[in-house]
Design an enzyme around this catalytic site. Structure first.
Site, mmCIF file in Angstrom:
data_model
loop_
_atom_site.group_PDB
_atom_site.id
_atom_site.type_symbol
_atom_site.label_atom_id
_atom_site.label_comp_id
_atom_site.label_asym_id
_atom_site.label_seq_id
_atom_site.Cartn_x
_atom_site.Cartn_y
_atom_site.Cartn_z
ATOM 1 N N HIS A 12 29.286 -38.022 96.064
ATOM 2 C CA HIS A 12 28.649 -36.766 95.662
ATOM 3 C C HIS A 12 29.466 -35.631 96.275
ATOM 4 O O HIS A 12 30.024 -35.796 97.361
ATOM 5 C CB HIS A 12 27.223 -36.782 96.219
ATOM 6 N N ASP A 21 26.353 -41.526 103.830
ATOM 7 C CA ASP A 21 25.510 -40.608 103.055
ATOM 8 C C ASP A 21 24.350 -41.447 102.514
ATOM 9 O O ASP A 21 24.521 -42.239 101.596
ATOM 10 C CB ASP A 21 26.347 -39.996 101.929
ATOM 11 N N GLN A 39 20.678 -41.520 98.611
ATOM 12 C CA GLN A 39 20.109 -42.367 97.560
ATOM 13 C C GLN A 39 19.703 -43.743 98.090
ATOM 14 O O GLN A 39 19.311 -44.613 97.314
ATOM 15 C CB GLN A 39 21.113 -42.548 96.409
ATOM 16 N N LYS A 96 14.147 -36.329 98.407
ATOM 17 C CA LYS A 96 14.370 -37.497 97.546
ATOM 18 C C LYS A 96 13.500 -38.672 97.978
ATOM 19 O O LYS A 96 13.450 -39.701 97.311
ATOM 20 C CB LYS A 96 15.849 -37.890 97.566
ATOM 21 N N CYS A 104 27.126 -33.880 90.104
ATOM 22 C CA CYS A 104 27.834 -33.464 91.324
ATOM 23 C C CYS A 104 28.842 -34.508 91.770
ATOM 24 O O CYS A 104 29.005 -34.755 92.976
ATOM 25 C CB CYS A 104 26.860 -33.178 92.459
HETATM 26 C C1 LIG Z 1 24.505 -39.367 97.106
HETATM 27 C C2 LIG Z 1 24.053 -37.985 97.410
HETATM 28 N N1 LIG Z 1 24.543 -37.339 98.480
HETATM 29 C C3 LIG Z 1 24.159 -36.102 98.797
HETATM 30 C C4 LIG Z 1 23.246 -35.407 98.049
HETATM 31 C C5 LIG Z 1 22.894 -34.016 98.437
HETATM 32 O O1 LIG Z 1 21.563 -33.871 98.759
HETATM 33 P P1 LIG Z 1 20.925 -32.419 98.960
HETATM 34 O O2 LIG Z 1 21.254 -31.640 97.742
HETATM 35 O O3 LIG Z 1 19.465 -32.698 99.094
HETATM 36 O O4 LIG Z 1 21.523 -31.849 100.204
HETATM 37 C C6 LIG Z 1 22.704 -36.019 96.923
HETATM 38 C C7 LIG Z 1 21.736 -35.295 96.082
HETATM 39 O O5 LIG Z 1 21.844 -35.140 94.897
HETATM 40 C C8 LIG Z 1 23.114 -37.335 96.596
HETATM 41 O O6 LIG Z 1 22.628 -37.958 95.520
#
Ligand SMILES: Cc1ncc(COP(=O)(O)O)c(C=O)c1O
Lengths: 415, 157
Positions: free
Chosen positions: A123, A200, A203, A226, A366
């Protein structure tokens, strides 16, 4: 599971509504989950009875608010099995946590000629902080690519991670491919070369049991929203000795020891990294979300989602003209399913599904470097959570079939 | 059945334009060129325009990728502005972006847009307004010789 599930659905009033005259099927959980009444009530209760600033007063409300905030921290510590509550830092979310690590640990430990290794499925929030750090330091950013089945190429990882590597940062679960990455193995590889591993967990934490000590990750970030908590709150886990050695992220109130005119000392962990008034109610709400999930059990959550994937994935793969990205084997696929339907643009597909009451996401999720690598501009994505049912999967399948017929001129001529 | 509502967005004309887009090719002798992206979905339009010495659009063509709405909008836009003066085309671009934002315009202005006027329906699908506007923004920016870019950086009026 069925009667439990019906009972559970009552906790989510938002799901009981019509959208475009159809009963809502919410399949955009990878973007954000819905909140159960228990979380909403925890927020209300906090604001109605305990609200005050934390660690700053001797009055009763301040004490209660502080106790609530710290209780939430301990709930999150248990939820991911961190060794101590001081290793659990409240952040704005996953993005904030990853940026914190890049601009403190990264800034202090990466120099020209060093290497940072990430994967092509990251991401943007686990990609750009490292990319920009590499640019600032004259370091090199390297990517682990995928096998044909959409899994991380571990052979390549073994080649890429060397004594030059300072940081390895990889998603625990992909927000596009539905892949679960072997981060325990990657952390071990990183450690063998003296590098640290950053996970990270955005998910992963909402959908499966996560034990940061067993994984032996050095840092691990995720978002509250999430996992059914409020927005604007998240967690960064870090090993104590690393957090102790790191410079602070932001400066201000709450994070200080003593402040003199020309110098200051920093507060103990975790407050060193919590400058300014925090999202106290958000933390309380996140704690309530962790309670909610703990009560159901993360193993049960995972099993429920797996059962839906086992049912749905083969049917999607068998649908004429439908392409599923990521692993084709349901056992290797989380409840995040990216796909395209024939030559249709995913935006058209998502609009058509929305008219059927089925909420999915369409876009690059993203993850533009991943899209480019897969030769795509965008995909549709359905993502499931514990309140979704097999009936929801059927609604998706029917709506996709109807979308296909619509754009293949079927319903156009009928009009 | 929910898909019937889709007919109000994906009218026959729109589907015809996206199935068989008009002027979908590059112009080697373009006097004005632009590449515009919609970063939220990855859609891209490359627009080529030839202005003659009276500042009239003597030829126009586009290439790129996008959804049904953005492709048909580009096709309808090229039909509508062919042969128009630069100022007329700019005025039409303004009419179009006003129209999809729900602002009133004299019927005469809307008639000028030809098939493109049918996209006024897009108002009821807010998530898709940018798809419809991409081509018209590209037209405006190309005629004003503005640089390539993303439509997110555009101010929505
Ligand atoms: C794999 C992953 N990392 C990071 C994020 C970023 O999360 P946030 O936008 O809540 O900071 C997301 C959210 O879409 C994600 O799916």
């Amino acid at each position: 599971m069925d009667s439990t599930l019906t009972k559970l659905m009552r906790d989510f009033p938002i799901l009981d509504q019509k959208v475009n005259d159809e009963h809502l099927v919410y399949l955009d959980n990878a973007a954000t989950a819905q909140r159960p009444n228990q979380v909403i009530e925890a927020l209300t209760h906090f604001y109605q009875t305990d609200n005050a600033n934390v660690h700053r007063g001797v009055h009763t409300l301040a004490e209660r608010a502080t106790a609530d905030y710290e209780a939430a921290r301990r709930k999150m510590q248990k939820f991911i099995n961190a060794a101590e509550p001081e290793e659990v830092i409240f952040t704005k979310g996953c993005t904030d946590g990853l940026n914190l690590v890049a601009s403190t640990y990264g800034e202090a430990n990466v120099s020209a000629g060093d290497e940072i290794v990430i994967s092509i499925m990251e991401h943007h929030s686990n990609l750009i902080p490292w990319q920009q750090l590499a640019i600032r330091k004259g370091a090199t950013l390297k990517y682990i690519h995928l096998t044909d089945d959409g899994e991380l190429d571990l052979d390549e990882a073994t080649q890429l991670i060397t004594d030059k590597t300072k940081i390895v940062a990889v998603a625990h679960a992909s927000n596009v491919m539905g892949t679960v990455n072997p981060i325990k193995q990657l952390a071990k590889l990183a450690h063998q070369h003296g590098a640290i591993f950053v996970g990270d967990g955005a998910q992963a934490v909402p959908h499966m049991p996560v034990d940061v000590q067993d994984l032996d990750v050095d840092f691990y970030a995720f978002s509250g929203h999430k996992m059914m908590g409020p927005t604007g709150i998240g967690i960064l886990y870090g090993k104590r000795e690393l957090l102790e050695a790191m410079p602070p992220y932001q400066f201000g109130g709450e994070m200080i020891g003593f402040v003199h005119q020309q110098e200051s000392t920093w507060a103990e962990l975790p407050y060193k990294f919590e400058a300014g008034t925090q999202n106290i109610a958000g933390a309380v709400g996140l704690g309530a979300a962790a309670d909610y999930l703990t009560q159901i059990g993360m193993t049960a959550v995972q099993a429920h989602e797996q059962a839906i994937v086992n049912y749905l994935l083969p049917k999607l793969e068998a649908m004429d003209g439908l392409t599923v990205y990521g692993p084709q084997d349901p056992a290797k696929h989380t409840g995040v399913i990216a796909f395209n339907l024939e030559e249709l643009h995913p935006h058209d597909v998502a609009t058509a599904l929305d008219m059927e009451g089925v909420a999915v996401r369409a876009g690059h999720h993203c993850a533009q470097p991943l899209m480019e690598y897969l030769g795509l501009t965008a995909t549709a994505r359905a993502s499931f959570y514990l309140y979704n049912t097999q009936a929801d999967a059927d609604r998706l399948l029917t709506a996709l079939q109807e979308t296909k017929e619509f754009f293949n001129h079927g319903s156009r001529e009928a009009k | 059945m929910g898909l019937e509502k889709l007919n109000s967005l994906y009218r026959e004309v729109i589907l015809d334009h996206s199935d068989h887009p008009h002027h979908k090719h590059a112009l080697p002798d373009a006097t004005h060129k632009i590449t515009l992206k919609n970063p939220t979905c990855g859609d891209v339009i490359n627009l080529d325009i030839e202005l003659d010495n009276q500042d009239h659009i003597s030829d126009i063509g586009f290439t790129g990728d996008g959804c049904t709405i953005s492709q048909s909008s580009a096709s309808m836009m090229t039909d509508a502005v062919m042969g128009k003066s630069k100022d007329e085309a700019l005025h039409m671009a303004k009419t179009f972006s006003d129209m999809v934002m729900g602002k009133k315009h004299p019927q005469k202005d809307l008639d000028e847009l030809q098939d493109a006027a049918i996209l006024s329906n897009i108002m009821t699908f807010p998530a898709r307004i940018k798809c419809a506007t991409l081509a018209w923004w590209a037209l405006q920016r190309a005629l004003l010789k503005q640089p390539d870019g993303d439509i997110d950086s555009e101010k929505e009026e």
